[in-house]
Design a protein around this motif. Sequence first.
Motif, PDB file in Angstrom:
ATOM      1  N   ARG A  87       0.838  -1.202   0.000  1.00  0.00           N
ATOM      2  CA  ARG A  87       0.000   0.000   0.000  1.00  0.00           C
ATOM      3  C   ARG A  87       0.875   1.256   0.000  1.00  0.00           C
ATOM      4  NH1 ARG A  87      -3.456  -1.411   3.718  1.00  0.00           N
ATOM      5  NH2 ARG A  87      -2.318  -0.539   5.462  1.00  0.00           N
ATOM      6  N   ALA A  88       1.944   1.268   0.789  1.00  0.00           N
ATOM      7  CA  ALA A  88       2.845   2.427   0.832  1.00  0.00           C
ATOM      8  C   ALA A  88       3.528   2.624  -0.514  1.00  0.00           C
ATOM      9  CB  ALA A  88       3.883   2.246   1.936  1.00  0.00           C
ATOM     10  N   LEU A  89       3.955   1.525  -1.137  1.00  0.00           N
ATOM     11  CA  LEU A  89       4.586   1.626  -2.454  1.00  0.00           C
ATOM     12  C   LEU A  89       3.601   2.184  -3.478  1.00  0.00           C
ATOM     13  CD1 LEU A  89       7.008   1.131  -4.319  1.00  0.00           C
ATOM     14  CD2 LEU A  89       6.165  -1.206  -4.642  1.00  0.00           C
ATOM     15  N   ASP A  90       2.369   1.701  -3.445  1.00  0.00           N
ATOM     16  CA  ASP A  90       1.335   2.216  -4.362  1.00  0.00           C
ATOM     17  C   ASP A  90       1.138   3.718  -4.173  1.00  0.00           C
ATOM     18  OD1 ASP A  90       0.881  -0.230  -5.517  1.00  0.00           O
ATOM     19  OD2 ASP A  90      -0.924  -0.677  -4.342  1.00  0.00           O
ATOM     20  N   GLU A  91       1.065   4.154  -2.920  1.00  0.00           N
ATOM     21  CA  GLU A  91       0.858   5.583  -2.647  1.00  0.00           C
ATOM     22  C   GLU A  91       2.028   6.417  -3.151  1.00  0.00           C
ATOM     23  OE1 GLU A  91      -0.045   6.167   1.496  1.00  0.00           O
ATOM     24  OE2 GLU A  91      -1.758   4.795   1.410  1.00  0.00           O
ATOM     25  N   VAL A  92       3.241   5.948  -2.913  1.00  0.00           N
ATOM     26  CA  VAL A  92       4.426   6.689  -3.367  1.00  0.00           C
ATOM     27  C   VAL A  92       4.467   6.745  -4.885  1.00  0.00           C
ATOM     28  CG1 VAL A  92       6.962   6.595  -3.484  1.00  0.00           C
ATOM     29  CG2 VAL A  92       5.796   6.258  -1.294  1.00  0.00           C
ATOM     30  N   LEU A  93       4.215   5.608  -5.519  1.00  0.00           N
ATOM     31  CA  LEU A  93       4.246   5.578  -6.982  1.00  0.00           C
ATOM     32  C   LEU A  93       3.128   6.419  -7.584  1.00  0.00           C
ATOM     33  CD1 LEU A  93       5.188   1.848  -7.672  1.00  0.00           C
ATOM     34  CD2 LEU A  93       6.658   3.873  -7.844  1.00  0.00           C
ATOM     35  N   ASP A  94       1.938   6.382  -6.988  1.00  0.00           N
ATOM     36  CA  ASP A  94       0.829   7.223  -7.472  1.00  0.00           C
ATOM     37  C   ASP A  94       1.196   8.693  -7.363  1.00  0.00           C
ATOM     38  OD1 ASP A  94      -0.710   5.034  -8.073  1.00  0.00           O
ATOM     39  OD2 ASP A  94      -1.990   5.187  -6.282  1.00  0.00           O
ATOM     40  N   ASP A  95       1.766   9.076  -6.232  1.00  0.00           N
ATOM     41  CA  ASP A  95       2.161  10.466  -6.031  1.00  0.00           C
ATOM     42  C   ASP A  95       3.255  10.860  -7.023  1.00  0.00           C
ATOM     43  OD1 ASP A  95       2.061  12.962  -4.531  1.00  0.00           O
ATOM     44  OD2 ASP A  95       4.072  12.409  -3.820  1.00  0.00           O
ATOM     45  N   LEU A  96       4.200   9.986  -7.227  1.00  0.00           N
ATOM     46  CA  LEU A  96       5.271  10.242  -8.190  1.00  0.00           C
ATOM     47  C   LEU A  96       4.695  10.414  -9.588  1.00  0.00           C
ATOM     48  CD1 LEU A  96       8.358  10.340  -8.830  1.00  0.00           C
ATOM     49  CD2 LEU A  96       8.218   7.863  -9.145  1.00  0.00           C
TER      50      LEU A  96
ATOM     51  N   ASP B   7       8.852  12.932 -18.450  1.00  0.00           N
ATOM     52  CA  ASP B   7       9.246  12.107 -17.309  1.00  0.00           C
ATOM     53  C   ASP B   7       8.360  10.867 -17.206  1.00  0.00           C
ATOM     54  OD1 ASP B   7      11.198  13.934 -16.579  1.00  0.00           O
ATOM     55  OD2 ASP B   7       9.923  14.946 -15.113  1.00  0.00           O
ATOM     56  N   SER B   8       7.085  10.991 -17.578  1.00  0.00           N
ATOM     57  CA  SER B   8       6.133   9.885 -17.496  1.00  0.00           C
ATOM     58  C   SER B   8       6.562   8.721 -18.370  1.00  0.00           C
ATOM     59  CB  SER B   8       4.734  10.326 -17.907  1.00  0.00           C
ATOM     60  OG  SER B   8       4.272  11.334 -17.070  1.00  0.00           O
ATOM     61  N   ARG B   9       7.034   9.036 -19.586  1.00  0.00           N
ATOM     62  CA  ARG B   9       7.473   7.957 -20.488  1.00  0.00           C
ATOM     63  C   ARG B   9       8.687   7.240 -19.916  1.00  0.00           C
ATOM     64  NH1 ARG B   9       6.200  12.029 -24.037  1.00  0.00           N
ATOM     65  NH2 ARG B   9       8.384  12.610 -24.308  1.00  0.00           N
ATOM     66  N   VAL B  10       9.644   7.984 -19.368  1.00  0.00           N
ATOM     67  CA  VAL B  10      10.841   7.387 -18.778  1.00  0.00           C
ATOM     68  C   VAL B  10      10.452   6.550 -17.561  1.00  0.00           C
ATOM     69  CG1 VAL B  10      13.023   7.888 -17.603  1.00  0.00           C
ATOM     70  CG2 VAL B  10      12.354   9.214 -19.616  1.00  0.00           C
ATOM     71  N   ALA B  11       9.602   7.107 -16.717  1.00  0.00           N
ATOM     72  CA  ALA B  11       9.174   6.393 -15.516  1.00  0.00           C
ATOM     73  C   ALA B  11       8.428   5.122 -15.883  1.00  0.00           C
ATOM     74  CB  ALA B  11       8.305   7.281 -14.639  1.00  0.00           C
TER      75      ALA B  11
END
Length: 167
Positions: free
Chosen positions: A136-145, A153-157
């Motif tokens: 859940r924490a990873l999902d939140e961090v990745l969503d925020d990122l 940046d989105s394509r690279v990420a």
Amino acid sequence: MAGFELTAAQAEAVMTRGCPVLVSAAAGSGKTRVLTERLLARIQEGEDIDRFLVITFTRAAAAELRGRILEELDRRVAETPNDAHLRRQTALLYRAQIGTIDSFCLSLLREHASALALSPGFSVLETQRGEAMRARALDEVLDDLWVNLSASDSRVAASVLDTVGII
């Protein structure tokens, strides 16, 4: 132990004094017997078993080690029933710190909870719940990122996340 011949390396592990000894070997190679002999040698030298910290990786290994020590103590007490020190070790065995790394750490934290500003009623997080919280924490961090990335940046990420198997 009755009828147990130590190899040279095992004998060295049993008899080494003045420094910590790490016994690490393959399954079935005699680690438990070596540890048992090492502890019993120290007992024969006058030490009390509850003065040692014996850490293993699994509960099963800790239980097996405690059982083997008890069996060997019982055998030696039967051979020399007037040895009060040996008889005392049988009783002290139940107080001896023979356990897993995590059980030792938990008891240390409980013993010093107030000095560490821990609630005395703290508990250890169950593995399954911890994994769910981590996900859940990873999902939140990745969503925020993801929300805060620019279009380039989105394509690279997305490429990086796809490469590591996250998306």
